[in-house]
Design a protein around this motif. Structure first.
Motif, PDB file in Angstrom:
ATOM      1  N   UNK A 140       1.076  -1.428  -0.003  1.00 47.89           N
ATOM      2  CA  UNK A 140      -0.192  -0.159  -0.165  1.00 47.89           C
ATOM      3  C   UNK A 140       0.912   1.358   0.187  1.00 47.89           C
ATOM      4  N   UNK A 141       0.170   2.161  -0.539  1.00 51.75           N
ATOM      5  CA  UNK A 141       1.243   3.446  -0.662  1.00 51.75           C
ATOM      6  C   UNK A 141       0.052   4.538  -0.713  1.00 51.75           C
ATOM      7  N   UNK A 142       0.106   5.412   0.628  1.00 50.70           N
ATOM      8  CA  UNK A 142      -0.771   6.226   0.895  1.00 50.70           C
ATOM      9  C   UNK A 142       0.281   7.136   1.729  1.00 50.70           C
ATOM     10  N   UNK A 187       0.411  -0.958  -4.655  1.00 48.11           N
ATOM     11  CA  UNK A 187       1.079  -1.519  -6.138  1.00 48.11           C
ATOM     12  C   UNK A 187       1.490  -2.668  -5.780  1.00 48.11           C
ATOM     13  N   UNK A 188       1.397  -3.725  -7.342  1.00 45.63           N
ATOM     14  CA  UNK A 188       1.095  -4.829  -7.099  1.00 45.63           C
ATOM     15  C   UNK A 188       2.432  -5.025  -7.745  1.00 45.63           C
ATOM     16  N   UNK A 189       3.659  -6.448  -7.323  1.00 50.45           N
ATOM     17  CA  UNK A 189       4.757  -6.234  -7.286  1.00 50.45           C
ATOM     18  C   UNK A 189       4.665  -7.125  -9.262  1.00 50.45           C
ATOM     19  N   UNK A 190       5.767  -6.853 -10.177  1.00 48.68           N
ATOM     20  CA  UNK A 190       5.846  -6.486 -11.647  1.00 48.68           C
ATOM     21  C   UNK A 190       5.291  -8.225 -11.660  1.00 48.68           C
ATOM     22  N   UNK A 191       6.391  -9.190 -10.909  1.00 51.13           N
ATOM     23  CA  UNK A 191       5.928 -10.762 -11.503  1.00 51.13           C
ATOM     24  C   UNK A 191       3.530 -11.069 -10.596  1.00 51.13           C
ATOM     25  N   UNK A 192       3.657 -10.220 -10.400  1.00 52.19           N
ATOM     26  CA  UNK A 192       1.917 -10.234 -10.683  1.00 52.19           C
ATOM     27  C   UNK A 192       1.022  -9.625 -11.188  1.00 52.19           C
ATOM     28  N   UNK A 222     -12.530  -0.180  -6.595  1.00 54.93           N
ATOM     29  CA  UNK A 222     -11.370   0.784  -7.652  1.00 54.93           C
ATOM     30  C   UNK A 222     -11.930   1.591  -8.264  1.00 54.93           C
ATOM     31  N   UNK A 223     -11.334   2.446  -8.622  1.00 47.29           N
ATOM     32  CA  UNK A 223     -11.229   3.863  -9.138  1.00 47.29           C
ATOM     33  C   UNK A 223     -10.444   4.177 -10.551  1.00 47.29           C
ATOM     34  N   UNK A 224      -9.501   3.011 -11.221  1.00 49.99           N
ATOM     35  CA  UNK A 224      -8.675   3.339 -12.031  1.00 49.99           C
ATOM     36  C   UNK A 224      -7.302   2.522 -11.668  1.00 49.99           C
ATOM     37  N   UNK A 225      -7.122   1.370 -11.988  1.00 48.65           N
ATOM     38  CA  UNK A 225      -5.674   0.845 -12.733  1.00 48.65           C
ATOM     39  C   UNK A 225      -5.009   0.529 -14.272  1.00 48.65           C
ATOM     40  N   UNK A 226      -3.505   0.976 -12.902  1.00 52.96           N
ATOM     41  CA  UNK A 226      -2.198   1.759 -14.155  1.00 52.96           C
ATOM     42  C   UNK A 226      -1.507   0.937 -14.146  1.00 52.96           C
ATOM     43  N   UNK A 227      -2.189  -0.227 -15.742  1.00 55.07           N
ATOM     44  CA  UNK A 227      -0.780  -1.348 -16.031  1.00 55.07           C
ATOM     45  C   UNK A 227      -0.734  -2.056 -14.148  1.00 55.07           C
ATOM     46  N   UNK A 228       0.188  -2.674 -13.530  1.00 52.18           N
ATOM     47  CA  UNK A 228       0.348  -2.613 -12.138  1.00 52.18           C
ATOM     48  C   UNK A 228      -0.286  -1.606 -10.464  1.00 52.18           C
ATOM     49  N   UNK A 229      -0.440  -0.396 -10.972  1.00 51.86           N
ATOM     50  CA  UNK A 229      -1.182   0.280 -10.047  1.00 51.86           C
ATOM     51  C   UNK A 229      -2.684   0.004  -9.793  1.00 51.86           C
ATOM     52  N   UNK A 230      -3.008   0.110  -8.625  1.00 52.98           N
ATOM     53  CA  UNK A 230      -4.814  -0.475  -8.844  1.00 52.98           C
ATOM     54  C   UNK A 230      -4.508   1.271  -7.509  1.00 52.98           C
ATOM     55  N   UNK A 231      -5.708   2.575  -8.281  1.00 58.15           N
ATOM     56  CA  UNK A 231      -5.706   3.572  -7.459  1.00 58.15           C
ATOM     57  C   UNK A 231      -7.293   3.344  -6.636  1.00 58.15           C
ATOM     58  N   UNK A 232      -7.706   3.144  -5.036  1.00 54.34           N
ATOM     59  CA  UNK A 232      -8.241   2.634  -4.642  1.00 54.34           C
ATOM     60  C   UNK A 232      -9.416   3.656  -3.295  1.00 54.34           C
ATOM     61  N   UNK A 287     -11.238   4.401   0.323  1.00 56.30           N
ATOM     62  CA  UNK A 287     -11.794   3.665   1.457  1.00 56.30           C
ATOM     63  C   UNK A 287     -10.513   2.338   1.761  1.00 56.30           C
ATOM     64  N   UNK A 288      -9.599   2.466   1.282  1.00 56.50           N
ATOM     65  CA  UNK A 288      -8.491   1.325   2.117  1.00 56.50           C
ATOM     66  C   UNK A 288      -8.582   1.850   3.574  1.00 56.50           C
ATOM     67  N   UNK A 289      -8.359   0.720   4.964  1.00 55.83           N
ATOM     68  CA  UNK A 289      -8.284   1.394   5.954  1.00 55.83           C
ATOM     69  C   UNK A 289      -7.139   1.002   6.247  1.00 55.83           C
ATOM     70  N   UNK A 290      -5.793   0.870   5.734  1.00 57.10           N
ATOM     71  CA  UNK A 290      -4.369  -0.228   5.873  1.00 57.10           C
ATOM     72  C   UNK A 290      -3.815   1.123   6.303  1.00 57.10           C
ATOM     73  N   UNK A 291      -1.867   0.994   6.547  1.00 53.12           N
ATOM     74  CA  UNK A 291      -1.095   2.355   6.283  1.00 53.12           C
ATOM     75  C   UNK A 291      -0.055   2.300   4.960  1.00 53.12           C
ATOM     76  N   UNK A 292       0.523   3.209   4.934  1.00 54.45           N
ATOM     77  CA  UNK A 292       1.190   3.018   4.123  1.00 54.45           C
ATOM     78  C   UNK A 292       2.080   1.204   4.553  1.00 54.45           C
TER      79      UNK A 292
END
Lengths: 202, 202
Positions: free
Chosen positions: B12-14, B48-53, B117-127, B129-134
């Motif tokens: 997660x990145x926020x 950010x999803x790892x490149x391999x996935x 899910x707002x957007x997928x850009x390649x391996x990045x998901x913009x979401x 309502x996620x309650x997880x920290x950086x």
């Protein structure tokens, strides 16, 4: 990133012993017999929580629905490498990334199913609607809370509406009773309705 | 039962870097500042999803809502031993078994949140309502499907209705805008209404 360790907290007990979806030839394979076999077992399963976690259940009996997290233990380790599948192993479905499906074969073979909690007796939970086979390891239990778990205004991929209809048809063409059909609305209660049909609904 | 191995599939990145609920003195502790800080970040996070996935995501962009499974990495290992907590760390709440709560402190510290899910850009998901920290490790992504995930006719424990009201009050008394309030219906969309109030609703 480092590996994370999960300890099973319990185990499923029911009469379902065939996997509905198996790993086969780098894809999924649907076993219709297993779906039909599973029908009546979907109605009731036991979850046996390990003695050491028994008190973690205190208060669960006050919720109507719980989320069961389990580990699809029959999936071979090499299957965790595959990246795309035909949803439900149906060749007529477009091939999709694992994370866009509910495939039991995935990098971390964790499944979640929301079930009706019928009764708690000590360390035993009796539930309705669990699609895990006998001896499946349980890794977590949470109460279902609509605020967090049931967003509104949902849109699914078109192929997912097709798949749900396809699975319902397959099972309706069997001699399975409506009340034992895992794809019947009797068990799952919430239909998936295409947005254009929602508008036209009375 | 043997240990099961999970490999993180992304991160997660926020801008949220304080835990809302911490492990403290064999119970939970709520950090209200963290709740308020998290407000605006709940609106948007990057996964950010790892490149391999990366290709495992193909098709996810056709779903409006996804289920994000993450590992609460800040919880110390010894905390996995505790069996009961005051929900949300509030002493006025009755002490309950971990599995009857959504506590991030649990035998297997797996959390699930259903997000827009707002957007997928390649391996990045913009979401939203996620309650997880950086930097929280992500362990699975699934599409949200009402048939499996949103049962109807829900009943929660009484204390859970109290808790939801309490959390909403706490955040309303701050100078947080309604649109940034993590307990506002704007973000989560689905209210938790007591059964007796459902009946009386117009």
């Amino acid at each position: 990133m480092t590996e994370l360790i999960i300890k099973p907290i319990g185990i499923v007990k029911n009469k379902a012993n065939k996997e509905v979806l198996k790993y086969s030839n780098k894809d999924l394979k649907l076993d219709l017999d297993a779906v039909l076999d599973q029908g009546s077992d979907l109605i009731r399963s036991k979850i046996l929580i390990n003695e050491e976690y028994k008190e973690c259940l205190d208060g669960i009996e006050d919720f109507s629905h719980i989320i069961v997290f389990f580990w699809t233990h029959k999936i071979p380790d090499k299957a965790r490498q595959i990246k795309k599948v035909h949803p439900a192993g149906m060749k007529k479905m477009p091939i999709k990334g694992i994370f866009a499906t509910r495939s039991p074969v995935r990098p971390n073979p964790i499944c979640k199913t929301t079930v009706k909690l019928i009764e708690r007796k000590g360390e035993i939970l009796i539930v309705e609607g669990l699609d895990a086979i006998d001896n499946t390891p349980i890794i977590d239990i949470k109460p279902h809370i609509p605020f967090y778990d049931s967003p509104l205004n949902i849109k699914l991929a078109d192929w997912m509406y097709d798949l749900m209809e396809e699975l319902k048809k397959l099972t309706e063409n069997s001699d399975l009773e409506e009340s034992s059909n895992p794809y019947s609305i009797n068990i799952r209660s919430h239909p998936c309705i295409r947005p254009n049909q929602q508008k036209n609904a009375p």
